[in-house]
Design an enzyme around this catalytic site. Structure first.
Site, PDB file in Angstrom:
ATOM      1  N   CYS A 112      13.165   2.879 -42.185  1.00 11.90           N
ATOM      2  CA  CYS A 112      14.270   1.957 -42.465  1.00 11.90           C
ATOM      3  C   CYS A 112      13.917   1.132 -43.700  1.00 11.90           C
ATOM      4  O   CYS A 112      14.036  -0.093 -43.704  1.00 11.90           O
ATOM      5  CB  CYS A 112      14.578   1.082 -41.260  1.00 11.90           C
ATOM      6  SG  CYS A 112      13.204   0.065 -40.687  1.00 11.90           S
ATOM      7  N   ALA A 146      10.137   3.208 -29.520  1.00  8.57           N
ATOM      8  CA  ALA A 146      10.731   1.915 -29.159  1.00  8.57           C
ATOM      9  C   ALA A 146      11.637   1.410 -30.290  1.00  8.57           C
ATOM     10  O   ALA A 146      11.367   1.657 -31.464  1.00  8.57           O
ATOM     11  CB  ALA A 146       9.632   0.899 -28.863  1.00  8.57           C
TER      12      ALA A 146
END
Length: 415
Positions: A226, A107
């Site tokens: 990230c 997701a």
């Protein structure tokens, strides 16, 4: 935006004299980029410039109101940070024949759709998300992208490790401390702490241990975060090499792309840094399991070719006359209504229903799930509403108006 003191100190230790440049970049405006769906052509962005590592990715000169563009909802493009588009290039290099791919932390679907774009036709994709609410968003985004051989699951990573299925490619875009998203997401700033970094690193190793079990001999594991710190990046990559039995793969990206290598490591890993590359923070590493089974065996039957859509028959309106029984005592069959996932799929038979091409105001009314009025030449009954030639969904035209069958959970609220 005031960055945490502990984070600034960590960046200072990580980058030394280069740290001020990164901290300054995190105070600047983020760039806006999109990736075009080449299987659903039609999106055009004047004044854009290409993303060096993604031929379908483009930087935009400003950020439009994407919610009010029906082409976004039709799956013509995906709004995605340019750094994450590197996933398309990775798959292009390692998958030259149809493959099975598991995206274990998929997701909202940006990296999944990027990988789908580079996979050879016939490849099968399992997109998994552990958090149910995020899995619903993933399902919507994959449905709009339209690739028919993809399924969405809502499982813990241990489920796959304990299953019989093995994959040619397993991607783990792991939950992380989110340092690379600080200029876009204030929550990433508020939640940061050294303890969060430690907790994320431990979780990443658990997920990767399960993911490694699922990689076929000769197959690949893609790991990304990230975030910036070494504990979640280079140190976890070293854990993959030393503890999970996988070999690092040097992708040798062109020097002109300007993607820095890892910090204080001999591993061929990559860092997207917003003071160097045009995009948000991303760490990337690719590993291969020794052997030769991957990409050579038939695709396993245990992975469905596509999500089966249960067709529903329309319920008659209250007081409506029922169709009379036939002479054999059987009711006449009623028209089947396809689900939205089927309508948006690239393998949907578009000759099955009449299509009603609509203008921008009508398309937005449809996406808000409002009643719409179609052209008088559109036949009554079920029709597929299209915008610039791309399907948006289904409506039932009754003449004076059309009943809107767009999914309630997908409707846009912006006026």
């Amino acid at each position: 935006m005031d960055l945490p003191i502990g984070f600034k100190e960590m960046i200072g230790r990580l980058l030394g004299d280069d740290a001020p440049r990164l901290l300054e970049a995190l105070q600047s405006e983020p760039v806006t980029s999109v990736r075009i769906n080449t299987r659903k052509p039609g999106a055009i962005f004047p004044g854009s410039k290409p993303v060096p590592w993604c031929p379908t990715g483009f930087y935009l000169p400003s950020r439009p109101v994407f919610t009010l563009d029906p082409l976004l909802h039709a799956g013509a493009y995906y709004v995605q940070d340019a750094s994450s588009m590197i996933y398309r290039e990775v798959i292009r290099r390692i998958a030259t024949t149809p493959a099975t791919l598991l995206d274990m932390c998929a997701a909202p679907g940006g990296k999944t759709t990027a990988m789908i774009d580079a996979l050879p036709d016939g490849s099968r994709v399992v997109a998994n998300e552990y958090v149910a609410r995020r899995a619903a968003i993933l399902k919507e985004n994959l449905a709009k992208w339209g690739y028919p051989l993809a399924v969405v699951t809502n499982r813990d990573s241990a489920f796959f490790a304990n299953s019989a299925d093995r994959f040619d490619i397993v991607a783990v875009d792991a939950p992380c401390s989110g340092e690379g998203m600080m200029r876009k997401d204030e929550d990433a700033v508020r939640q940061w702490s050294p303890q969060l970094v430690r907790d994320c690193a431990a979780l990443q190793k658990t997920i990767l241990s399960n993911a490694a079990e699922v990689v076929k001999p000769g197959g690949y594991l893609i790991y990304s975060t990230c975030t910036f710190n070494r504990e979640e990046n280079e140190e976890v990559a070293e854990f993959i090499r030393s503890s999970l039995g996988l070999e690092p793969v040097d992708l040798n990206f062109p020097a002109e792309w300007g993607i820095p290598r890892g910090i204080d490591t001999d591993l061929p890993v990559y860092r997207f840094m917003p003071h160097v590359t045009e995009g948000e923070g991303l760490f990337l590493a690719v590993f291969r399991r020794p052997g030769s089974e991957a990409f050579s065996n038939p695709l396993p039957s245990s992975i469905p070719e596509r999500r089966k859509v249960e067709r529903k028959s329309p319920k008659p309106a209250k007081g409506a006359k029922q169709s009379a029984p036939s002479r054999k005592g059987m009711r006449e069959p009623q028209e089947e209504i396809p689900e939205i996932e089927e309508i948006l799929s690239l393998d949907f038979d578009r000759s099955r229903f009449p299509e009603a091409e609509v203008d921008l105001p009508t398309a937005l009314s449809y996406l808000r799930r409002e009643s719409i009025t179609l052209s008088p030449d559109i036949p009554k009954g079920y029709v597929v509403v299209t915008y610039k030639g791309l399907p948006l969904g289904l409506a039932k035209n009754i003449g004076s108006r059309a009943n809107n069958l767009y999914p309630k959970g997908w409707r846009i609220l912006m006026q």
